[in-house]
Enzyme design. Structure first.
Site, PDB file in Angstrom:
ATOM      1  N   ARG A 174      55.046  26.691  15.879  1.00 33.63           N
ATOM      2  CA  ARG A 174      54.832  26.666  17.300  1.00 33.63           C
ATOM      3  C   ARG A 174      53.903  28.185  18.012  1.00 33.63           C
ATOM      4  O   ARG A 174      54.577  28.368  18.812  1.00 33.63           O
ATOM      5  CB  ARG A 174      55.995  27.045  17.916  1.00 33.63           C
ATOM      6  CG  ARG A 174      57.164  25.193  17.174  1.00 33.63           C
ATOM      7  CD  ARG A 174      56.988  24.367  17.651  1.00 33.63           C
ATOM      8  NE  ARG A 174      57.848  22.897  16.910  1.00 33.63           N
ATOM      9  CZ  ARG A 174      57.241  22.137  15.630  1.00 33.63           C
ATOM     10  NH1 ARG A 174      56.083  22.664  15.037  1.00 33.63           N
ATOM     11  NH2 ARG A 174      57.839  21.356  15.549  1.00 33.63           N
ATOM     12  N   SER A 212      62.650  19.919  22.901  1.00 32.20           N
ATOM     13  CA  SER A 212      64.040  20.970  22.053  1.00 32.20           C
ATOM     14  C   SER A 212      63.510  22.353  22.938  1.00 32.20           C
ATOM     15  O   SER A 212      62.172  23.126  23.068  1.00 32.20           O
ATOM     16  CB  SER A 212      63.350  21.344  20.624  1.00 32.20           C
ATOM     17  OG  SER A 212      62.863  20.041  19.966  1.00 32.20           O
ATOM     18  N   GLU A 228      61.614  28.105  22.322  1.00 30.93           N
ATOM     19  CA  GLU A 228      60.307  26.929  22.374  1.00 30.93           C
ATOM     20  C   GLU A 228      59.826  27.240  23.838  1.00 30.93           C
ATOM     21  O   GLU A 228      58.284  26.547  23.392  1.00 30.93           O
ATOM     22  CB  GLU A 228      61.165  25.551  21.994  1.00 30.93           C
ATOM     23  CG  GLU A 228      59.465  25.126  21.555  1.00 30.93           C
ATOM     24  CD  GLU A 228      59.830  24.247  20.353  1.00 30.93           C
ATOM     25  OE1 GLU A 228      59.581  22.904  20.395  1.00 30.93           O
ATOM     26  OE2 GLU A 228      61.002  23.920  19.646  1.00 30.93           O
TER      27      GLU A 228
END
Length: 294
Positions: free
Chosen positions: A165, A216, A287
């Site tokens: 990520r 998320s 995130e």
């Protein structure tokens, strides 16, 4: 002068430009449709010392509640792409689910996981978006960028630092992604469609897809320890602050329950992070990008 470069709208509420549906505002919204318009716009803004912020689909950001006294550059209209043999050359604002579905329809495999990612290809590269043990950087061959000195450069995959990520584009906001070249493999259309169908059914059963969110919230600390499981065990499902609520279906999703502010969402994030740190000695990393405007 700005209107001579590309489409400009004044005093815009950005509710429909971010998937959380936060009522952020900007003094100017720019909607370029071509590489030339983007380059011309940024040259003008830099020359005149005007602040700007680049936004894709707004699907992985938490915009602030205050007004941005500058230009938000939305790339959603800069969305053309072409597929040549096993390669896809896509403008930064092209939506990755559309690219993935078109690739599947001509029997190219690799992007089945991306059919459920509601983001642009440029934004997906910046955050190395992924799902189901895949990530976009697996398939990136090169990225065309505009650097801080307004030079167009082609960066090969080896020139890009990336991790889970993450890419170095996250750290250097002066670099603007213009286009991305992906390399896929020949596959079987029916097998790909079956895989997409299976994953869609799993998402529908386990994720709150019908509510405003940005996907998320936290990175998983490890593959054995999903963030959602930790948050659920601490009793956060259904937790409400203002108009923001932790999903009762999946604890790693925060939803806009109707009138959530940026501060509501950030307060929930902070409370979860503090509790997880105190209970598990785990520093949950967000995130989603928390955007702060001067």
């Amino acid at each position: 002068m700005l209107n001579n470069i590309c489409e400009i709208v004044e005093n815009v509420q950005l509710t429909n430009y971010n998937t959380y549906k936060i009522n952020a505002k900007t003094k100017y919204l720019a909607l370029p449709k071509s590489k030339e318009e983007i380059i011309g716009l940024i040259k003008y803004l830099k020359a005149n010392n005007i602040k700007y912020f680049i936004l894709g689909n707004g699907s992985n950001v938490i915009l602030p509640d205050n007004i941005f006294n500058g230009v938000v550059i939305c790339l959603k209209n800069y969305n053309n792409y072409e597929i040549v043999d096993d390669k896809i050359i896509a403008s930064a604002g092209a939506m990755i689910p559309k690219i993935a579905n078109d690739a599947i329809n001509i029997s190219l495999k690799g992007l089945e996981w991306a059919t459920g990612i509601p983001g642009t290809i440029g934004g997906s590269v910046v955050g190395n978006a992924g799902a189901y043990l895949h990530e976009i950087m697996e398939f990136v061959e090169s990225v065309e960028v505009l650097d801080k000195d307004l030079n167009i450069k082609k960066l090969d995959k080896k020139d890009i630092t990336y991790d889970y990520r993450y890419t170095n584009f996250k750290d250097d906001k002066s670099i603007v992604i213009l286009s991305v070249t992906l390399k896929l493999e020949k596959g079987n259309k029916e097998e790909s469609l079956a895989l997409v169908k299976d994953r869609l059914e799993r998402r529908q059963a386990s994720q709150p897809l019908g509510y405003p969110s940005a996907g998320s919230v936290f990175r998983n600390p490890s593959s054995e320890l999903p963030a959602g499981k930790i948050i659920e065990e601490l009793g956060f499902k259904g937790k409400i602050i203002g108009g923001a609520i932790v999903s009762k279906l999946h604890a790693n999703f925060i939803l806009n329950n109707g009138n959530a502010t940026s501060n509501d969402i950030k307060s929930l994030i902070k409370e979860i992070q503090d509790k997880v740190l105190n209970s598990y000695d785990i520093n949950l990393k967000c995130e989603q990008e928390i955007v702060e405007w001067d």
